[in-house]
Write a protein that holds these residues in place. Structure first.
Motif, mmCIF file in Angstrom:
data_model
loop_
_atom_site.group_PDB
_atom_site.id
_atom_site.type_symbol
_atom_site.label_atom_id
_atom_site.label_comp_id
_atom_site.label_asym_id
_atom_site.label_seq_id
_atom_site.Cartn_x
_atom_site.Cartn_y
_atom_site.Cartn_z
ATOM 1 N N ARG A 81 0.843 -1.189 0.000
ATOM 2 C CA ARG A 81 0.000 0.000 0.000
ATOM 3 C C ARG A 81 0.881 1.244 0.000
ATOM 4 O O ARG A 81 1.950 1.250 0.592
ATOM 5 C CB ARG A 81 -0.915 0.017 1.222
ATOM 6 C CG ARG A 81 -1.832 -1.190 1.243
ATOM 7 C CD ARG A 81 -2.948 -1.147 2.238
ATOM 8 N NE ARG A 81 -2.630 -0.615 3.531
ATOM 9 C CZ ARG A 81 -3.556 -0.251 4.417
ATOM 10 N NH1 ARG A 81 -4.824 -0.363 4.125
ATOM 11 N NH2 ARG A 81 -3.206 0.218 5.591
ATOM 12 N N VAL A 90 -3.438 3.617 -0.778
ATOM 13 C CA VAL A 90 -3.750 3.083 -2.103
ATOM 14 C C VAL A 90 -3.020 1.758 -2.264
ATOM 15 O O VAL A 90 -1.811 1.687 -2.046
ATOM 16 C CB VAL A 90 -3.294 4.073 -3.200
ATOM 17 C CG1 VAL A 90 -3.529 3.491 -4.589
ATOM 18 C CG2 VAL A 90 -3.993 5.416 -3.039
ATOM 19 N N VAL A 123 -4.736 5.949 -10.634
ATOM 20 C CA VAL A 123 -5.469 4.806 -10.089
ATOM 21 C C VAL A 123 -6.906 4.927 -10.578
ATOM 22 O O VAL A 123 -7.681 5.711 -10.043
ATOM 23 C CB VAL A 123 -5.426 4.801 -8.541
ATOM 24 C CG1 VAL A 123 -6.112 3.568 -7.988
ATOM 25 C CG2 VAL A 123 -4.004 4.918 -8.029
ATOM 26 N N HIS A 150 -3.308 10.702 -7.696
ATOM 27 C CA HIS A 150 -2.798 11.090 -6.384
ATOM 28 C C HIS A 150 -1.358 11.556 -6.529
ATOM 29 O O HIS A 150 -0.604 11.006 -7.334
ATOM 30 C CB HIS A 150 -2.827 9.901 -5.418
ATOM 31 C CG HIS A 150 -4.177 9.290 -5.249
ATOM 32 N ND1 HIS A 150 -5.172 9.879 -4.508
ATOM 33 C CD2 HIS A 150 -4.704 8.142 -5.742
ATOM 34 C CE1 HIS A 150 -6.252 9.119 -4.534
ATOM 35 N NE2 HIS A 150 -5.994 8.056 -5.288
#
Length: 128
Positions: A22, A34, A53, A58
């Motif tokens: 992550r 994420v 994503v 991000h």
């Protein structure tokens, strides 16, 4: 034979655990996590990286080289000095006139793979 197989599985799990599962993303005073395998592709943007994503993007403050070392090389590949791609998302490759290639992802995104990274990319895609 069973103990050999068990050792292989444990080794594989240890190697897999060494890579990010992550990614921590700070945004608007909150922290999102994420999953690395959900990242479609990554682009360098000055001192930041854009993590693409799905429909979301991000920003994280990290260099491409640092981030690439944290990702599983069997899953992610550098395709350009400023771009990494999740190999699971690659649908097709199309040649360009200058030995570069266009990668087309399953969502239709088109990314340029430079000739510098092409041979390694092709090898990874064949094994993936």
């Amino acid at each position: 034979e069973l103990s050999l197989r068990m050792k292989e599985l444990v080794t594989a799990l240890q190697v897999e655990a060494a890579y990010l599962n992550r990614v921590e993303v700070r945004s608007s005073g909150r922290t999102l996590f994420v999953q690395a395998n959900k990242i479609d592709w990554v682009r360098a943007a000055d001192n930041y990286l854009e993590l693409h994503v799905g429909r979301e993007t991000h920003l994280i403050r990290e260099t491409m080289a640092q981030f690439e070392r944290q990702l599983d090389p069997a899953r992610f590949a550098r395709i350009h000095r400023s771009t990494l791609v999740n190999l699971d998302r690659v649908k097709e490759l199309r040649p360009l006139f200058n030995k570069d290639h266009v990668l087309i992802l399953h969502d239709g995104t088109q990314l340029t793979a430079s000739r510098t990274y092409y041979e390694k990319l092709l090898s990874l895609l064949r094994r993936h």
